[in-house]
Design a protein around this motif. Structure first.
Motif, PDB file in Angstrom:
ATOM      1  N   VAL A  90       0.870  -1.179   0.000  1.00 46.12           N
ATOM      2  CA  VAL A  90       0.000   0.000   0.000  1.00 46.12           C
ATOM      3  C   VAL A  90       0.907   1.230   0.000  1.00 46.12           C
ATOM      4  O   VAL A  90       2.096   1.127   0.276  1.00 46.12           O
ATOM      5  N   GLU A  91       0.325   2.375  -0.293  1.00 43.89           N
ATOM      6  CA  GLU A  91       1.109   3.602  -0.236  1.00 43.89           C
ATOM      7  C   GLU A  91       1.324   3.981   1.228  1.00 43.89           C
ATOM      8  O   GLU A  91       0.475   3.704   2.088  1.00 43.89           O
ATOM      9  N   THR A  92       2.450   4.636   1.489  1.00 44.91           N
ATOM     10  CA  THR A  92       2.760   5.078   2.856  1.00 44.91           C
ATOM     11  C   THR A  92       1.640   5.984   3.364  1.00 44.91           C
ATOM     12  O   THR A  92       1.234   5.897   4.523  1.00 44.91           O
ATOM     13  N   LYS A  93       1.122   6.829   2.482  1.00 38.82           N
ATOM     14  CA  LYS A  93       0.044   7.755   2.834  1.00 38.82           C
ATOM     15  C   LYS A  93      -1.191   6.983   3.310  1.00 38.82           C
ATOM     16  O   LYS A  93      -1.818   7.344   4.305  1.00 38.82           O
ATOM     17  N   VAL A  94      -1.526   5.896   2.638  1.00 42.98           N
ATOM     18  CA  VAL A  94      -2.694   5.082   3.000  1.00 42.98           C
ATOM     19  C   VAL A  94      -2.475   4.438   4.365  1.00 42.98           C
ATOM     20  O   VAL A  94      -3.376   4.430   5.215  1.00 42.98           O
ATOM     21  N   LEU A  95      -1.277   3.905   4.585  1.00 40.24           N
ATOM     22  CA  LEU A  95      -0.964   3.278   5.874  1.00 40.24           C
ATOM     23  C   LEU A  95      -1.084   4.302   6.996  1.00 40.24           C
ATOM     24  O   LEU A  95      -1.721   4.054   8.026  1.00 40.24           O
ATOM     25  N   ASN A  96      -0.493   5.482   6.811  1.00 37.47           N
ATOM     26  CA  ASN A  96      -0.526   6.510   7.853  1.00 37.47           C
ATOM     27  C   ASN A  96      -1.939   7.028   8.097  1.00 37.47           C
ATOM     28  O   ASN A  96      -2.297   7.342   9.237  1.00 37.47           O
ATOM     29  N   LEU A  97      -2.755   7.126   7.049  1.00 35.97           N
ATOM     30  CA  LEU A  97      -4.149   7.550   7.233  1.00 35.97           C
ATOM     31  C   LEU A  97      -4.922   6.520   8.054  1.00 35.97           C
ATOM     32  O   LEU A  97      -5.719   6.885   8.931  1.00 35.97           O
ATOM     33  N   ALA A  98      -4.689   5.227   7.786  1.00 32.49           N
ATOM     34  CA  ALA A  98      -5.352   4.174   8.556  1.00 32.49           C
ATOM     35  C   ALA A  98      -4.939   4.248  10.021  1.00 32.49           C
ATOM     36  O   ALA A  98      -5.764   4.073  10.930  1.00 32.49           O
ATOM     37  N   VAL A  99      -3.671   4.547  10.263  1.00 30.38           N
ATOM     38  CA  VAL A  99      -3.186   4.670  11.641  1.00 30.38           C
ATOM     39  C   VAL A  99      -3.820   5.893  12.308  1.00 30.38           C
ATOM     40  O   VAL A  99      -4.274   5.815  13.452  1.00 30.38           O
ATOM     41  N   LYS A 100      -3.876   7.014  11.594  1.00 29.69           N
ATOM     42  CA  LYS A 100      -4.447   8.240  12.177  1.00 29.69           C
ATOM     43  C   LYS A 100      -5.925   8.073  12.496  1.00 29.69           C
ATOM     44  O   LYS A 100      -6.421   8.649  13.465  1.00 29.69           O
ATOM     45  N   ARG A 101      -6.644   7.282  11.684  1.00 26.25           N
ATOM     46  CA  ARG A 101      -8.061   7.023  11.978  1.00 26.25           C
ATOM     47  C   ARG A 101      -8.221   6.186  13.253  1.00 26.25           C
ATOM     48  O   ARG A 101      -9.275   6.181  13.870  1.00 26.25           O
ATOM     49  N   ASN A 102      -7.159   5.462  13.636  1.00 28.04           N
ATOM     50  CA  ASN A 102      -7.195   4.583  14.816  1.00 28.04           C
ATOM     51  C   ASN A 102      -6.086   4.965  15.790  1.00 28.04           C
ATOM     52  O   ASN A 102      -5.451   4.097  16.390  1.00 28.04           O
ATOM     53  N   LEU A 103      -5.858   6.234  15.961  1.00 28.38           N
ATOM     54  CA  LEU A 103      -4.722   6.726  16.737  1.00 28.38           C
ATOM     55  C   LEU A 103      -4.733   6.237  18.186  1.00 28.38           C
ATOM     56  O   LEU A 103      -3.672   6.023  18.774  1.00 28.38           O
ATOM     57  N   GLN A 104      -5.915   6.000  18.770  1.00 36.59           N
ATOM     58  CA  GLN A 104      -5.987   5.520  20.147  1.00 36.59           C
ATOM     59  C   GLN A 104      -5.370   4.137  20.302  1.00 36.59           C
ATOM     60  O   GLN A 104      -4.999   3.729  21.397  1.00 36.59           O
ATOM     61  N   ARG A 105      -5.206   3.393  19.215  1.00 34.30           N
ATOM     62  CA  ARG A 105      -4.579   2.060  19.254  1.00 34.30           C
ATOM     63  C   ARG A 105      -3.050   2.125  19.246  1.00 34.30           C
ATOM     64  O   ARG A 105      -2.399   1.102  19.383  1.00 34.30           O
ATOM     65  N   PHE A 106      -2.488   3.327  19.040  1.00 36.23           N
ATOM     66  CA  PHE A 106      -1.043   3.459  18.868  1.00 36.23           C
ATOM     67  C   PHE A 106      -0.441   4.458  19.856  1.00 36.23           C
ATOM     68  O   PHE A 106      -0.094   5.582  19.478  1.00 36.23           O
ATOM     69  N   PRO A 107      -0.303   4.049  21.118  1.00 36.78           N
ATOM     70  CA  PRO A 107       0.371   4.939  22.084  1.00 36.78           C
ATOM     71  C   PRO A 107       1.862   5.065  21.729  1.00 36.78           C
ATOM     72  O   PRO A 107       2.352   4.408  20.817  1.00 36.78           O
ATOM     73  N   GLU A 108       2.559   5.920  22.453  1.00 40.46           N
ATOM     74  CA  GLU A 108       3.964   6.217  22.135  1.00 40.46           C
ATOM     75  C   GLU A 108       4.869   4.994  22.168  1.00 40.46           C
ATOM     76  O   GLU A 108       5.876   4.967  21.459  1.00 40.46           O
ATOM     77  N   ASP A 109       4.553   4.005  22.989  1.00 39.99           N
ATOM     78  CA  ASP A 109       5.412   2.819  23.020  1.00 39.99           C
ATOM     79  C   ASP A 109       5.084   1.844  21.877  1.00 39.99           C
ATOM     80  O   ASP A 109       5.762   0.845  21.711  1.00 39.99           O
ATOM     81  N   PHE A 110       4.070   2.153  21.067  1.00 41.14           N
ATOM     82  CA  PHE A 110       3.746   1.369  19.883  1.00 41.14           C
ATOM     83  C   PHE A 110       4.231   2.059  18.614  1.00 41.14           C
ATOM     84  O   PHE A 110       4.584   1.411  17.644  1.00 41.14           O
ATOM     85  N   MET A 111       4.195   3.413  18.616  1.00 44.06           N
ATOM     86  CA  MET A 111       4.530   4.176  17.422  1.00 44.06           C
ATOM     87  C   MET A 111       4.997   5.570  17.831  1.00 44.06           C
ATOM     88  O   MET A 111       4.470   6.161  18.771  1.00 44.06           O
ATOM     89  N   PHE A 112       6.015   6.075  17.146  1.00 45.35           N
ATOM     90  CA  PHE A 112       6.458   7.454  17.363  1.00 45.35           C
ATOM     91  C   PHE A 112       7.016   7.998  16.064  1.00 45.35           C
ATOM     92  O   PHE A 112       7.406   7.242  15.170  1.00 45.35           O
TER      93      PHE A 112
END
Length: 192
Positions: A31-53
């Protein structure tokens, strides 16, 4: 096994964590990086700082240098300089990349639901496990080396004590010989 090796080469250590970068994950998930990051931003509560930074500019510059250097070395050794072009596409991004820890990558499986993403996620988890096994083996080897060094140190002390004792015995023997060979003084009797 080839895919696991490919994934392992995309695992970096940043801030003391083993991570994968968003553009590498996007490439693996096809997938495009943009698509991956948009999916993550839509589910930001699933990605605390120790999961993603997000990387800092300094971290990104240092990492890009490492990636380009290792890619250049790999390309030169294989005689294929086209590999370098792979990294050039990551240089023009306006945003600093996101780094996903092992837990963050696992969380991506709940966000990206395509069959390709699920299969790739399984392969990525296996790669993280393989890296962990390698590090455990390396730690065991380091512990064994430390133990050997300590034993050698103990043996050095014991050998030094033996050398000192041997020198003392030799010194005593020399002193005894000198004592026996000395010129006698005093009264001499007929038997001497």
């Amino acid at each position: 096994m080839q895919i696991i090796k490919s994934i392992e080469s995309r695992i970096y250590v940043i801030r003391g964590e083993r991570v994968m970068l968003d553009f590498d994950l996007a490439s693996l998930y096809e997938v495009e990086t943009k698509v991956l990051n948009l999916a993550v931003k839509r589910n930001l509560q699933r990605f605390p700082e120790d999961f993603m930074f997000q990387l800092t500019k300094v971290e990104w510059v240092n990492l890009r240098f490492q990636i380009e250097t290792s890619s250049l070395q790999a390309a030169e050794s294989s005689g294929n300089l086209d590999i370098i072009k792979v990294n050039e596409k990551h240089g023009g991004s306006r945003y600093l990349p996101y780094a996903f820890t092992e837990q963050g990558v696992a969380m991506l499986s709940g966000v990206l639901r395509s069959e390709k993403a699920i299969n790739m996620n399984i392969a990525i988890m296996r790669a993280f496990v393989d890296v962990r096994k390698i590090l455990i083996k390396q730690n065991n080897i380091n512990e064994q080396l430390t133990e050997i060094k300590e034993r050698i140190g103990e043996h050095d002390v014991q050998l030094n004590e033996l050398y000192d004792a041997m020198e003392n015995l030799i010194d005593e023997k020399i002193a005894q010989l000198k004592w026996n060979d000395r010129e006698r003084i005093g009264f001499k009797t007929k038997g001497q």
